[in-house]
Write a protein that holds these residues in place. Structure first.
Motif, short mmCIF file in Angstrom:
data_model
loop_
_atom_site.label_atom_id
_atom_site.label_comp_id
_atom_site.label_asym_id
_atom_site.label_seq_id
_atom_site.Cartn_x
_atom_site.Cartn_y
_atom_site.Cartn_z
N LEU A 85 -1.30 11.96 0.11
CA LEU A 85 -1.25 13.26 -0.52
C LEU A 85 -1.89 14.28 0.41
CD1 LEU A 85 -2.46 12.24 -4.10
CD2 LEU A 85 -0.11 12.69 -3.39
N ALA A 86 -1.78 15.53 0.06
CA ALA A 86 -2.42 16.57 0.86
C ALA A 86 -3.92 16.37 0.83
CB ALA A 86 -2.05 17.94 0.30
N GLY A 87 -4.57 16.83 1.87
CA GLY A 87 -6.03 16.78 1.90
C GLY A 87 -6.59 15.42 2.26
N GLY A 88 -5.73 14.53 2.71
CA GLY A 88 -6.23 13.22 3.13
C GLY A 88 -6.40 12.23 1.99
N HIS A 89 -5.94 12.57 0.81
CA HIS A 89 -6.04 11.63 -0.31
C HIS A 89 -4.78 10.77 -0.40
CE1 HIS A 89 -9.66 13.26 -2.28
NE2 HIS A 89 -9.28 14.39 -1.72
N TYR A 90 -4.89 9.74 -1.24
CA TYR A 90 -3.78 8.82 -1.40
C TYR A 90 -3.49 8.60 -2.87
CZ TYR A 90 -3.85 7.48 3.52
OH TYR A 90 -3.76 7.50 4.88
N GLU A 91 -2.20 8.44 -3.22
CA GLU A 91 -1.81 8.03 -4.57
C GLU A 91 -1.36 6.59 -4.48
OE1 GLU A 91 0.87 10.65 -6.62
OE2 GLU A 91 1.83 8.99 -7.66
N GLN A 92 -1.89 5.76 -5.35
CA GLN A 92 -1.65 4.33 -5.24
C GLN A 92 -0.67 3.82 -6.28
OE1 GLN A 92 -5.10 1.97 -4.57
NE2 GLN A 92 -5.92 3.39 -3.07
N TYR A 93 0.17 2.91 -5.83
CA TYR A 93 1.16 2.26 -6.67
C TYR A 93 0.78 0.78 -6.74
CZ TYR A 93 3.99 6.45 -6.08
OH TYR A 93 4.44 7.75 -6.09
N THR A 150 -0.22 2.08 3.94
CA THR A 150 -1.48 1.45 3.55
C THR A 150 -1.28 0.59 2.32
OG1 THR A 150 -2.65 3.40 4.39
CG2 THR A 150 -3.91 1.87 3.04
#
Lengths: 115, 118
Positions: free
Chosen positions: A97-105, A31
């Motif tokens: 990430l777990a739980g359907g979250h995202y970490e953005q760069y 994404t």
């Protein structure tokens, strides 16, 4: 190695012109996003792409169009530039990430100045 | 809908003093919370994040933040400020895809400009 890169870093152009900003990520993320940071530093999401499909399209003018030739690239095309388009545009890609979250760069940003 | 409020658009502290940057959020579902730092003319760098589990999270450069669900807060702290900490700090919240569907990115606060006085 630059994870998320954008070109150009600075872009100065005149009203009415059409311009593009390129973004590439070498992280293998699915994404990618475009954010706009206005003169008051406020960041707001414009688009996101997942596997070459547009997922969201915030209320941005249709003069803005994201184009993704492949999973690693998300370019931003802007037609008929207006003074109000002057801002810093950030590209980002995300890691699930777990739980359907995202970490953005985030990329380094492109400062667009319309004169 | 989600929102993030950062109290204080500018915070000034003396070098060596405690840094406290406030962030409150609203979210209808369990949030994931982030702090990003932006140095002048640069992009955003992740300082730390809260996902689940331990509510006190440690990040880079000596920063930490505590998630307090009852207060809907995620304040950022650093025990001793350094001149190099001068930057813009952003609190952000993400919504789980499971909860809401769609990769709708991050919702950011308006940012807090941290000034370090010598």
């Amino acid at each position: 190695d630059t994870a998320v890169s954008q070109t150009p870093k600075y872009l100065v152009t005149q009203m009415g012109n059409d311009k593009s900003i390129k973004c590439e990520q070498n992280l293998g993320h699915d994404t990618m996003y475009w954010y706009k940071q206005d003169s008051k530093k406020f960041l707001k999401i414009m688009f996101s792409y997942n596997n070459k499909e547009l997922i969201i399209n915030e209320t941005v003018p249709n003069r803005f169009s994201p184009k993704s030739p492949d999973k690693a690239h998300l370019n931003l095309h802007i037609n008929s530039l207006e003074l109000g388009d002057s801002a810093v545009y950030f590209c980002a890609s995300s890691l699930p990430l777990a739980g359907g979250h995202y970490e953005q760069y985030f990329g380094p940003g492109t400062r667009l100045t319309v004169t | 809908a989600q929102s993030v409020t950062q109290l204080g658009s500018h915070v000034s502290v003396s070098e060596g003093a405690l840094v406290l940057l406030r962030c409150n959020y609203s979210s209808s579902v369990p949030p994931y919370l982030f702090w990003y730092v932006q140095y002048p003319n640069q992009g955003l760098q992740l300082l730390l994040k809260y996902t689940t589990g331990a509510t006190l999270v440690k990040g880079i450069n000596g920063f930490e933040a505590e998630f307090k669900k009852s207060e809907t807060s995620f304040h950022l702290t650093k025990p001793s400020a350094h001149m190099s900490d001068a930057a813009e700090y952003f609190c952000a919240v993400s919504k789980s895809l499971i909860a809401g569907g769609g990769a709708d990115g991050l919702t950011f606060g308006k940012g807090t400009h941290l000034i370090i006085q010598p």
